[in-house]
Design an enzyme around this catalytic site. Structure first.
Site, PDB file in Angstrom:
ATOM      1  N   GLY A   8       0.617  -1.264   0.136  1.00 36.60           N
ATOM      2  CA  GLY A   8      -0.530  -0.040   0.282  1.00 36.60           C
ATOM      3  C   GLY A   8       0.970   0.998  -0.568  1.00 36.60           C
ATOM      4  O   GLY A   8       0.673   2.304   0.182  1.00 36.60           O
ATOM      5  N   LEU A  10       1.671   3.112  -1.985  1.00 33.26           N
ATOM      6  CA  LEU A  10       1.630   4.665  -2.630  1.00 33.26           C
ATOM      7  C   LEU A  10       0.165   5.628  -1.901  1.00 33.26           C
ATOM      8  O   LEU A  10      -0.055   6.896  -2.327  1.00 33.26           O
ATOM      9  CB  LEU A  10       1.098   4.979  -3.972  1.00 33.26           C
ATOM     10  CG  LEU A  10       1.842   4.054  -5.061  1.00 33.26           C
ATOM     11  CD1 LEU A  10       1.540   3.797  -6.383  1.00 33.26           C
ATOM     12  CD2 LEU A  10       3.499   5.141  -4.941  1.00 33.26           C
ATOM     13  N   GLY A  11       0.062   5.001  -0.559  1.00 28.46           N
ATOM     14  CA  GLY A  11      -1.444   5.466   0.681  1.00 28.46           C
ATOM     15  C   GLY A  11      -0.855   6.997   0.636  1.00 28.46           C
ATOM     16  O   GLY A  11       0.918   7.092   1.119  1.00 28.46           O
ATOM     17  N   LEU A  13       0.368   7.575   4.187  1.00 25.53           N
ATOM     18  CA  LEU A  13       1.312   6.746   5.112  1.00 25.53           C
ATOM     19  C   LEU A  13       2.412   6.067   4.059  1.00 25.53           C
ATOM     20  O   LEU A  13       3.994   7.028   4.177  1.00 25.53           O
ATOM     21  CB  LEU A  13       1.600   5.895   6.118  1.00 25.53           C
ATOM     22  CG  LEU A  13       0.007   5.664   7.226  1.00 25.53           C
ATOM     23  CD1 LEU A  13      -0.427   4.801   8.295  1.00 25.53           C
ATOM     24  CD2 LEU A  13       0.904   7.366   8.056  1.00 25.53           C
ATOM     25  N   ASP A  32       1.928  -1.681  -5.124  1.00 26.86           N
ATOM     26  CA  ASP A  32       0.324  -0.513  -4.386  1.00 26.86           C
ATOM     27  C   ASP A  32      -0.258  -1.731  -6.149  1.00 26.86           C
ATOM     28  O   ASP A  32       0.311  -2.654  -7.161  1.00 26.86           O
ATOM     29  CB  ASP A  32       0.749   0.221  -4.386  1.00 26.86           C
ATOM     30  CG  ASP A  32      -0.735   1.174  -4.271  1.00 26.86           C
ATOM     31  OD1 ASP A  32      -0.559   1.947  -3.016  1.00 26.86           O
ATOM     32  OD2 ASP A  32      -1.495   0.683  -4.747  1.00 26.86           O
ATOM     33  N   ARG A  34      -1.270   0.268  -7.566  1.00 32.26           N
ATOM     34  CA  ARG A  34      -2.021   1.545  -8.466  1.00 32.26           C
ATOM     35  C   ARG A  34      -0.236   1.420  -9.154  1.00 32.26           C
ATOM     36  O   ARG A  34       0.774   0.871  -8.669  1.00 32.26           O
ATOM     37  CB  ARG A  34      -2.105   2.334  -7.569  1.00 32.26           C
ATOM     38  CG  ARG A  34      -3.876   2.179  -7.087  1.00 32.26           C
ATOM     39  CD  ARG A  34      -4.122   3.824  -6.759  1.00 32.26           C
ATOM     40  NE  ARG A  34      -2.737   3.625  -4.877  1.00 32.26           N
ATOM     41  CZ  ARG A  34      -3.448   4.809  -4.227  1.00 32.26           C
ATOM     42  NH1 ARG A  34      -4.349   5.972  -4.723  1.00 32.26           N
ATOM     43  NH2 ARG A  34      -2.758   4.092  -2.823  1.00 32.26           N
ATOM     44  N   TYR A 138     -14.401  -1.724   8.761  1.00 35.80           N
ATOM     45  CA  TYR A 138     -13.468  -0.988   9.320  1.00 35.80           C
ATOM     46  C   TYR A 138     -12.566  -1.502  11.239  1.00 35.80           C
ATOM     47  O   TYR A 138     -11.660  -2.203  11.181  1.00 35.80           O
ATOM     48  CB  TYR A 138     -13.304   0.218   9.228  1.00 35.80           C
ATOM     49  CG  TYR A 138     -11.400   0.773   9.127  1.00 35.80           C
ATOM     50  CD1 TYR A 138     -10.789   0.510   8.193  1.00 35.80           C
ATOM     51  CD2 TYR A 138     -11.102   2.346   9.938  1.00 35.80           C
ATOM     52  CE1 TYR A 138      -9.336   0.837   8.599  1.00 35.80           C
ATOM     53  CE2 TYR A 138     -10.013   2.761   9.882  1.00 35.80           C
ATOM     54  CZ  TYR A 138      -8.932   2.319   9.887  1.00 35.80           C
ATOM     55  OH  TYR A 138      -7.390   2.844   9.458  1.00 35.80           O
ATOM     56  N   LYS A 142      -9.390  -3.734  12.482  1.00 34.55           N
ATOM     57  CA  LYS A 142      -8.406  -3.458  13.350  1.00 34.55           C
ATOM     58  C   LYS A 142      -8.522  -4.225  14.697  1.00 34.55           C
ATOM     59  O   LYS A 142      -7.383  -4.880  14.757  1.00 34.55           O
ATOM     60  CB  LYS A 142      -8.294  -1.786  13.228  1.00 34.55           C
ATOM     61  CG  LYS A 142      -8.409  -1.486  12.272  1.00 34.55           C
ATOM     62  CD  LYS A 142      -7.329  -1.660  11.589  1.00 34.55           C
ATOM     63  CE  LYS A 142      -6.222  -1.079   9.899  1.00 34.55           C
ATOM     64  NZ  LYS A 142      -5.007  -0.997   9.743  1.00 34.55           N
ATOM     65  N   ILE A 168      -4.442  11.006   9.940  1.00 30.12           N
ATOM     66  CA  ILE A 168      -3.219  11.405  10.049  1.00 30.12           C
ATOM     67  C   ILE A 168      -2.779  13.020   9.270  1.00 30.12           C
ATOM     68  O   ILE A 168      -3.665  13.380   8.036  1.00 30.12           O
ATOM     69  CB  ILE A 168      -2.329  10.795   9.646  1.00 30.12           C
ATOM     70  CG1 ILE A 168      -2.637   9.613   9.855  1.00 30.12           C
ATOM     71  CG2 ILE A 168      -1.307  11.166   9.075  1.00 30.12           C
ATOM     72  CD1 ILE A 168      -1.927   9.884  11.187  1.00 30.12           C
TER      73      ILE A 168
HETATM   74  N1  SER Z   1      -7.931   7.878   9.722  1.00 25.60           N
HETATM   75  C1  SER Z   1      -8.576   6.387   9.546  1.00 25.60           C
HETATM   76  C2  SER Z   1     -10.160   6.827   8.900  1.00 25.60           C
HETATM   77  O1  SER Z   1     -11.097   8.325   8.856  1.00 25.60           O
HETATM   78  C3  SER Z   1      -8.995   6.334  11.392  1.00 25.60           C
HETATM   79  O2  SER Z   1      -8.269   5.459  11.461  1.00 25.60           O
HETATM   80  O3  SER Z   1     -11.120   5.807   8.576  1.00 25.60           O
END
Ligand code: SER
Length: 304
Positions: A8, A10-11, A13, A32, A34, A138, A142, A168
């Site tokens: 991943g 190109l994301g 982070l 990636d 992409r 999601y 996690k 972030i």
């Molecule tokens: N930034 C993420 C989201 O909003 C949270 O880990 O899904």
């Protein structure tokens, strides 16, 4: 010498991790699904992390010993197709775990999220280990990953390290499909003097972190002795907390005009199930975590 695979890559982070490692001349294999729009400063292979054989052969070909596994479908996009999100987030996690065990990978970094918490987690200030009943697929993936980290460590000695990242704030690469994305969208709109329609309400408080702190925190966690870590799951970390209204004031105090209206959508419910503030004292005590970038500085830099 560390030889690092980033999935991943190109994301949001990934590109920042590449920049960081290249400063220290480390070998990085970025993968990636992409292709990069501009040339990356490292080896790149187009590869789908759901294709276990392909990733396994790349790990062998490039003699990889460290993995940063960053692939994920985030909170808001996840709700649009929960079955697919479970599949991508969990199957990719399982593939990386198996590959790591089979190839004796030294360490894996895998980001968790504030999405693991839920309305029963005492959201005013969320501690390391409250009741956790996540409301999004999601968050569920996690939390499942966090449990697997602990299990694989006990079962195979597999060293996966993890942080529960808040939103972030990055300047170069945008996130995609998250609930905390409003902050970057509003900052970009202000820079371009565009109107912005915010999908969260004015006083929705969420924890955030500046990108440099996010990278530093992961690097620091990866560098300490495993014996110093009291948790074999995922650690709370945070920079500061902010509401859309506070963000507007900060943008204005930096001399930018803002024109924001509010139209909360389904993401409001997600945000309402997430922490307002994070207690990251266990990280501070275990491995010396301390953010460098506070609210004012982060917003000021992001507006440059
Ligand atoms: N930034 C993420 C989201 O909003 C949270 O880990 O899904």
């Amino acid at each position: 010498m560390d030889r690092i695979l980033i999935t991943g890559a190109l994301g949001q982070l990934g590109v920042e991790f590449i920049k960081y490692f290249k400063k220290y001349n480390l070998f990085v294999l970025a993968t990636d699904v992409r292709n990069p729009k501009k040339k990356l400063n490292c080896t790149f292979e187009n590869a789908d992390v759901l294709d276990k054989n392909r990733i396994d052969s790349l790990v062998k070909k490039y003699d990889i010993n460290i993995i940063y596994h960053l692939v994920a479908i985030l909170s808001a996009n996840g709700e649009k197709n929960p079955f697919n999100s479970w599949k991508l987030n969990m199957d990719s996690f399982q593939n990386i775990a198996e590959i790591a065990v089979e190839n004796r990978i030294k360490k894996v970094f895998w980001p968790s999220s504030i999405a693991v918490f839920g309305t029963e987690s005492k959201l005013e200030l969320v501690t390391q280990n409250p009741l956790m009943n996540p409301s999004t697929i999601y968050g569920i993936t996690k939390l499942a990953g966090e449990k697997l980290i602990d299990y694989y460590f006990k079962r195979f000695g597999l060293d996966i390290r993890s942080l529960r990242f808040p939103g972030i704030i990055s300047t170069e690469t945008q996130p995609g499909g998250g609930t905390t994305d409003y902050i970057i969208e509003m900052l970009n709109a202000a820079k371009k003097e565009n109107d912005y329609c915010c999908f969260l309400s004015e006083n929705t408080e969420l924890p955030m972190m500046f990108i440099d702190d996010a990278i530093e925190s992961a690097i620091k966690l990866m560098s300490v002795n495993r014996a110093d870590l009291s948790i074999s799951g995922s650690y709370n970390v945070t920079g500061f907390s902010i509401t859309p209204n506070q963000l507007i004031s900060e943008i204005q105090s930096n001399g930018f005009k803002t024109s924001v209206n509010f139209k909360p959508d389904f993401r409001q419910q997600i945000a309402d199930s997430w922490p307002k503030k994070i207690d990251d004292s266990v990280s501070r005590n275990d491995w010396g975590w301390k953010p460098k970038f506070r609210l004012k500085e982060s917003i000021e830099i992001a507006l440059k």
